[in-house]
Write an enzyme that holds these catalytic residues in place. Sequence first.
Site, PDB file in Angstrom:
ATOM      1  N   PRO A  65      52.667  47.988  -2.954  1.00  0.00           N
ATOM      2  CA  PRO A  65      52.232  48.975  -1.957  1.00  0.00           C
ATOM      3  C   PRO A  65      50.829  49.474  -2.300  1.00  0.00           C
ATOM      4  O   PRO A  65      50.474  49.583  -3.474  1.00  0.00           O
ATOM      5  CB  PRO A  65      53.279  50.089  -2.071  1.00  0.00           C
ATOM      6  CG  PRO A  65      53.890  49.925  -3.418  1.00  0.00           C
ATOM      7  CD  PRO A  65      53.778  48.471  -3.768  1.00  0.00           C
ATOM      8  N   HIS A  66      50.037  49.724  -1.275  1.00  0.00           N
ATOM      9  CA  HIS A  66      48.672  50.187  -1.513  1.00  0.00           C
ATOM     10  C   HIS A  66      48.217  51.038  -0.342  1.00  0.00           C
ATOM     11  O   HIS A  66      48.738  50.920   0.764  1.00  0.00           O
ATOM     12  CB  HIS A  66      47.723  49.001  -1.720  1.00  0.00           C
ATOM     13  CG  HIS A  66      47.804  47.961  -0.656  1.00  0.00           C
ATOM     14  ND1 HIS A  66      48.795  46.994  -0.639  1.00  0.00           N
ATOM     15  CD2 HIS A  66      47.049  47.735   0.430  1.00  0.00           C
ATOM     16  CE1 HIS A  66      48.629  46.216   0.416  1.00  0.00           C
ATOM     17  NE2 HIS A  66      47.579  46.652   1.092  1.00  0.00           N
TER      18      HIS A  66
END
Length: 154
Positions: A65-66
């Site tokens: 996730p970013h």
Amino acid sequence: MDITKLLEPQAVKVVGKMTSKKRLFQDLGDIAAAAYGLSANDTVDALQERESLGPTGVGHGVALPHARLEGLDRIVGAFVRLEKAMDFDAVDRQPVDLVFALFAPAESGVDHLKALALVSRTMRDPDICAKLRANADAATLHAILAAGPAVKAA
């Protein structure tokens, strides 16, 4: 760029059971707040907003996730090893137990992509993933990530 510039030792955590992706994002927000002084709420909101564009579970039990955040002056990361894998809507439909989150300044451009590529390369290495899964000590996990993938001779 290397992972030690992105990931502080205090941003590595081992978690028992995670009940949902939202709860995982809340934990990542808490880690980012403690390690880097980020707003936990802004971090969670940004992760959820990015995830709504498409799942960041890349396969083989790994999620990346970013998100981009206003007010951040450099790219930073948080790593969570789950003792019990959870559903993450990954591309291979397999549960996730290794989560490396990246947080980048809103205008980070190509640096964000370079950091994501570095983390992706590291987390695609089967030897690194095996070592991460075999250890439950946060300092050891940080050391494994910091060492990075072994360079293979041609």
